[in-house]
Every structure is written in C-alpha cells, then in structure tokens.
Design an enzyme around this catalytic site. Structure first.
Site, PDB file in Angstrom:
ATOM      1  N   GLU A 201       0.820  -1.231   0.000  1.00 11.24           N
ATOM      2  CA  GLU A 201       0.000   0.000   0.000  1.00 11.24           C
ATOM      3  C   GLU A 201       0.852   1.279   0.000  1.00 11.24           C
ATOM      4  O   GLU A 201       0.591   2.221   0.739  1.00 11.24           O
ATOM      5  CB  GLU A 201      -0.963   0.010   1.212  1.00 11.24           C
ATOM      6  CG  GLU A 201      -1.987  -1.096   1.151  1.00 11.24           C
ATOM      7  CD  GLU A 201      -3.077  -1.026   2.237  1.00 11.24           C
ATOM      8  OE1 GLU A 201      -2.998  -0.190   3.149  1.00 11.24           O
ATOM      9  OE2 GLU A 201      -4.025  -1.841   2.154  1.00 11.24           O
ATOM     10  N   GLU A 323      -5.311  -8.699   0.241  1.00 14.55           N
ATOM     11  CA  GLU A 323      -5.920  -8.341   1.532  1.00 14.55           C
ATOM     12  C   GLU A 323      -7.409  -8.171   1.278  1.00 14.55           C
ATOM     13  O   GLU A 323      -7.802  -7.401   0.390  1.00 14.55           O
ATOM     14  CB  GLU A 323      -5.348  -7.039   2.114  1.00 14.55           C
ATOM     15  CG  GLU A 323      -3.953  -7.194   2.692  1.00 14.55           C
ATOM     16  CD  GLU A 323      -3.476  -5.957   3.461  1.00 14.55           C
ATOM     17  OE1 GLU A 323      -4.305  -5.231   4.046  1.00 14.55           O
ATOM     18  OE2 GLU A 323      -2.253  -5.725   3.452  1.00 14.55           O
TER      19      GLU A 323
HETATM   20  O1  AHR Z   1      -4.665  -5.709   7.492  1.00 15.53           O
HETATM   21  C1  AHR Z   1      -4.574  -4.518   8.207  1.00 15.53           C
HETATM   22  C2  AHR Z   1      -3.939  -3.394   7.420  1.00 15.53           C
HETATM   23  O2  AHR Z   1      -4.766  -3.019   6.376  1.00 15.53           O
HETATM   24  C3  AHR Z   1      -2.649  -3.739   6.759  1.00 15.53           C
HETATM   25  O3  AHR Z   1      -1.576  -3.544   7.603  1.00 15.53           O
HETATM   26  C4  AHR Z   1      -2.576  -2.768   5.627  1.00 15.53           C
HETATM   27  O4  AHR Z   1      -1.899  -3.288   4.509  1.00 15.53           O
HETATM   28  C5  AHR Z   1      -4.014  -2.450   5.328  1.00 15.53           C
HETATM   29  O5  AHR Z   1      -4.236  -1.089   5.271  1.00 15.53           O
HETATM   30  O1  AHR Z   2      -6.121   2.232  10.199  1.00 20.29           O
HETATM   31  C1  AHR Z   2      -4.935   2.721   9.633  1.00 20.29           C
HETATM   32  C2  AHR Z   2      -4.979   2.705   8.141  1.00 20.29           C
HETATM   33  O2  AHR Z   2      -6.044   3.466   7.667  1.00 20.29           O
HETATM   34  C3  AHR Z   2      -5.209   1.377   7.520  1.00 20.29           C
HETATM   35  O3  AHR Z   2      -4.083   0.590   7.453  1.00 20.29           O
HETATM   36  C4  AHR Z   2      -5.738   1.751   6.191  1.00 20.29           C
HETATM   37  O4  AHR Z   2      -6.373   0.720   5.489  1.00 20.29           O
HETATM   38  C5  AHR Z   2      -6.656   2.851   6.542  1.00 20.29           C
HETATM   39  O5  AHR Z   2      -6.901   3.724   5.516  1.00 20.29           O
END
Ligand code: AHR
Ligand code: AHR
Length: 524
Positions: A201, A323
């Site tokens: 991401e 994911e």
């Molecule tokens: O799975 C939880 C979080 O969601 C992961 O760390 C991230 O890749 C996503 O945003």
């Molecule tokens: O919750 C933190 C981050 O915020 C997550 O990893 C992501 O998926 C969301 O946008």
C-alpha cells in the site's frame, strides 16, 4: 443454449406452456431457478485463492500463532491449538510480515540468535517489536502448515539492495555473504521462497515512506530487477491501487511483475448493504482487469524492452487479491485501531459475505489467481486466542468448507430469483449460487441465502452430467445473522453435515435464512 425465462419456468414447474402470470409472479417472489452446466467451464480456479496473511500487528503473531513459554506452545514457540485450527484451513499460501508493518521493517533485525535481535519501535502500529519471530520462524511455520510463503519486502523505508539481500538470504545456494549467513543461522539449504511482494500500500499516506505512482514504479522496478537477478525463478507481486496508479505502475513494472495486488475492506452494520458490497469487490475486479487489458495491449504493441537479464513475463499479469475482509468495528482511525488491536468480532452475516467473496474469486478464477484473507489470527481474523485457549469465528467455516470441498473448475451457473434492493448497488439476488467441479467430476454447489429471515427455495437443474441421487449437504448457520462465537459459547455458529438422497438432474431444496450451504453431488 439460451432458454427464455418463461419457457424455463413453465417446464421446471412441470406445466409446459401453462405458466400463468399468477404462477410466474408467485414463483418470481418465492423460488430461485438455477441452471448449472457441468460442461461449460467458465474459469479454472487456482487453490491459491484460499491464502491468508499474518502481520506483526497486535496479537496476530505474538500471542496468536507464536507464544514462547506458553504451555500451549511447542518447543519452537508455535501455539499447538492454533496450529491445529490453521491446518484445517489448508492454506496454500501465507503472506508476511505486513501490511503496514513491513514498510519500516528491516529483515536483518529478525534473523540470528533470538536474544541478540534488536527490540525496535514499530512506527506502523506504535508498538514494540521484539523481533523474536523473523524470517526463519515464518518459513518454519509455513513448512509446518505446508503453505507456500509469500514475503512482502519493505519499499517504504527500505532500499532495493535490502530487498535483493533478503532474496539471497532465503534462496541462494551460492557461497556469498547472505547465503552463508543463512547457513550460519542453521539453514544449510535454501528455503526457496517463490512469492515476493514489491511493497505494501505504498500509495497511502498511512504508509511509512509512501510514494506517488511514478516514484513507486521506479523503486519497484529497480527492486524487482535486483530480486530477479538474484533468483530469476521468483514471482513478483506489484502493489496495485486506483486505475490511474495501476496504469502508471503497469507501464513501468508490468514487464517484470507477475501479479498486481488488490485490497478491499468493507464495513457497516446494515445487514443488506454489507452483503451487497460483493458488488463493490466485483466492480474493483472489473476496473482492475480493464486497466490490465489496456496495459497488456500497450506492452504487446511496443518494442521489446532492452536486455533486462531474465525473460520478461510472456503471459498476462494476474490479480493477487492479497488483503480482503470485513473491517469496521475496530477501525476508527489509527490510534483507536492500535488500542483495540483490530480484534474484530465477526458474526454469521460476515460468514455469508466471506462465502460470497469465495464465489467471486471462483468465478474470476482465470484472473484472480491468488487471494489472502487479512488476517489469520486475532487481528481481523477467523481464529481468536487467549493465553489459555482459542475459538473460531463464524468466518472460519466458509474458508474451511470451500477449501476442502470445492473443485478447480468453476461452472456456468444461471440464476433467476427474488432479490433485495441495495441503496448503493441496486437489485441483488438473495441466493448467491456458485458451482465448481473437481477432477473426479464431483460438484460442489455453494448457496448463500442472504435473506435475513426467510428460508428460500431453489429449483436446481444440472446439465451436462449424470448425477447420483445420494450426496451431502453442509450448512453453516446459527440462531440469527448477528450470532457470534465467544469463549463462553464457542459453538453458536458452526457447520453441520447431512446425507441427502434427493439429488438428480432436477431437484428442489429449501435454504435456511441467513445461511451458507454447500451441496456435494457425485457423478452417477
Ligand atoms: O490488514 C490490516 C492493514 O490493512 C494492513 O496492515 C494494511 O496493509 C491495510 O491497510
Ligand atoms: O487504520 C490505519 C490505516 O487506515 C489502515 O491501514 C488503512 O487501510 C486505513 O486507511
């Protein structure tokens, strides 16, 4: 072959030509017609759609799959009770170590004698990372559960050399520093890690070292090149996002990547709206697929790239949905998510959604060739532990059931039946039906009844094969859509199996409200 709806309804009702409009209306509201053509394969399903994901986050690893010193753990620190549950999922592939965590993780912190490993501050989740679980522990775990490891590298704060060194440490049989370091750590043979992710991401502001598409494309190409130069047999997963991002990334990284990733989390308490978000997942796939199609056309029309040192990908890039889950109850911004450690309580409705996502992956089997539920234990997970035990959330059961019973050929399935209306997605049929066939010719017909409070009847016609009357019906249900399992009541939602002797070329069945059923039918 196409049958008009009226002709089909009248023959199915045993009243050729006599379907009155009243009958038609009654049947349209009550009954779903299903036709499955066992000879028409719409996709080849890769078992890797049943993959999972573990991240250094909350109690996923420490206190989840790994708990040193616990009476429930084995000599390597793996929780034996959790291992037993994980084995039931027969995970074909397991992604690690993040997630957001990986974007500031330096893998060398997690190898070598455990007591000498540095304890670090984890900027992704404001946590302390002991590094006692690292590369070799992860790979040992994968061997124990007979799963392919999938390692995501740090392209946030990490560099391209660090990524290539990790490949060397894991996969090289040579007489070089990192290969020898692995030997020194007790692993004379290469681990042979085939799947490597080019960052997580990286597009998001929440990610350490996030980048725009152009900057990501540059570092991903360079890291990917070095990694494939180190081991040309590896498969690379490029980080995907919006159509614009994907177009830029595919132009640059496309020739060396094997997969483009897709992530999706959905949430909301509204029963029907949440179940309708399958449409969002489908839309995401269609959009991603179109961008891939255009990138592929451009690639084929352009002059071959210069000599990159290894064969560039000859086939179309595939989609890794690496994911996916329901996630909203423990997701109110970063701080709160960290405080609650993302320990999302799942209910039966979420299990229905999970089954429908599996249906989607099966239908898209030719294009989605890997998927990883986020995550496996405690953190937005189907398995919940305490220091003294564990239980299974409702979402565990469709994952286990479909993995065990589904075949590798998704079959053409036509349905027509009553639907609900979603504010966001319009009409959605209550029954979600997906059929697969395995190598022995056995059918697995998944039926999700999304009706909140009514049993619904389906009349199912199987074409293109002779079927046995006797088969099995598996059902996942519980007292209400909101039913959950807990430590006190771990069996509120579960799966039951029964023999059924009423299958045939045409048969009718009633499906309980808010339930998942899987019909197992063998060839005659
Ligand atoms: O799975 C939880 C979080 O969601 C992961 O760390 C991230 O890749 C996503 O945003
Ligand atoms: O919750 C933190 C981050 O915020 C997550 O990893 C992501 O998926 C969301 O946008």
């Amino acid at each position: 072959m196409k049958t008009t709806r009226r002709a089909w309804i009248s023959t199915a009702a045993g009243l050729p030509g006599l379907a009155s409009s009243a009958l038609l209306r009654a049947q349209e509201t009550d009954v779903t017609r299903v036709k499955i053509d066992a000879e028409q394969v719409i996709a080849r399903v890769n078992p890797m759609i049943f993959g999972s994901f573990i991240e250094h986050l909350g109690r996923c690893i420490y206190g989840g799959i790994y708990e040193e010193g616990s009476p429930l753990s084995d000599s390597q620190g793996f929780r034996k009770d959790v291992l037993g549950a994980v084995e039931r999922l027969r995970l074909p592939i397991l992604r690690w170590p993040g997630g957001n965590f990986v974007s500031s993780y330096h893998w060398e912190d997690g190898v070598g004698p455990k007591d000498s490993r540095p304890r670090r501050f984890d900027t992704a989740w404001y946590a302390e990372e002991s590094n006692r679980f690292g590369t070799n522990e992860f790979l040992e775990y994968c061997r124990r559960i007979r799963s392919e490891p999938y390692i995501c590298v740090n392209l946030g704060t990490g560099g391209i050399q660090e990524a290539a060194n990790w490949v060397e440490y894991c996969n090289s049989a040579g007489n070089t520093y990192y290969a020898n370091l692995r030997r020194k750590h007790g692993y004379p043979e290469p681990h042979g890690v085939k799947y490597w992710g080019l960052g997580n991401e990286i597009y998001g502001i929440w990610q350490a070292g996030h980048k725009n598409a152009e900057d990501y494309a540059k570092i991903a190409l360079e890291a990917g090149k070095l990694m494939k130069w180190t081991d040309p047999s590896i498969h690379l997963i490029a980080c995907g996002a919006t159509p614009e991002w994907n177009a830029t990334v595919l132009d640059v990284v496309g020739p060396i990547a094997d997969y483009l990733s897709v992530h999706l989390y959905v949430g909301g308490d509204d029963y029907y709206e949440l179940l309708a978000t399958i449409r969002r997942a489908e839309h995401l796939l269609r959009v991603t697929d179109s961008v891939i199609e255009v990138a592929e056309a451009k690639r084929l029309a352009s002059a071959p790239a210069g000599n990159i040192g290894f064969p560039v990908r000859g086939k179309r890039i595939e989609i890794a949905f690496d994911e996916w889950n329901v996630w909203y109850r423990r997701r109110d911004g970063r701080e709160r998510a960290v405080r609650n450690k993302l320990e999302e309580p799942y209910n039966l409705r979420d299990a229905l959604w999970t089954a429908s996502m599996i249906h989607l992956f099966q239908r898209w089997g030719d294009k989605v060739t890997m998927a990883n539920l986020a995550q496996l234990v405690n953190v937005i997970a189907p398995i919940i532990t305490s220091p003294t035990g564990m239980y299974l959330q409702p979402t565990f059961f469709p994952l286990e059931l479909y993995r065990r019973e589904s075949g590798r050929q998704a079959l053409h399935t036509w349905t027509h039946g009553p639907s609900f209306t979603s504010r966001q997605f319009g009409a959605v049929e209550y029954l979600d039906v997906c059929a697969t066939r395995d190598e022995q010719g056995a059918l697995a017909i998944g039926v999700v009844n999304r009706h909140k409070d009514r049993a619904l009847r389906a009349e199912i016609q199987v074409e293109g094969m002779e079927v046995r009357r006797a088969g099995k019906i598996y059902t996942i249900d519980g007292p209400s859509p909101g039913a959950r399992n807990t430590f006190e009541n771990p069996g509120a939602v579960g799966v039951s199996a029964r023999d059924h002797a009423g299958f045939g070329p045409r048969f009718a069945l009633e499906f309980p409200p808010h339930s998942v059923s899987l019909l197992k039918i063998w060839p005659a």
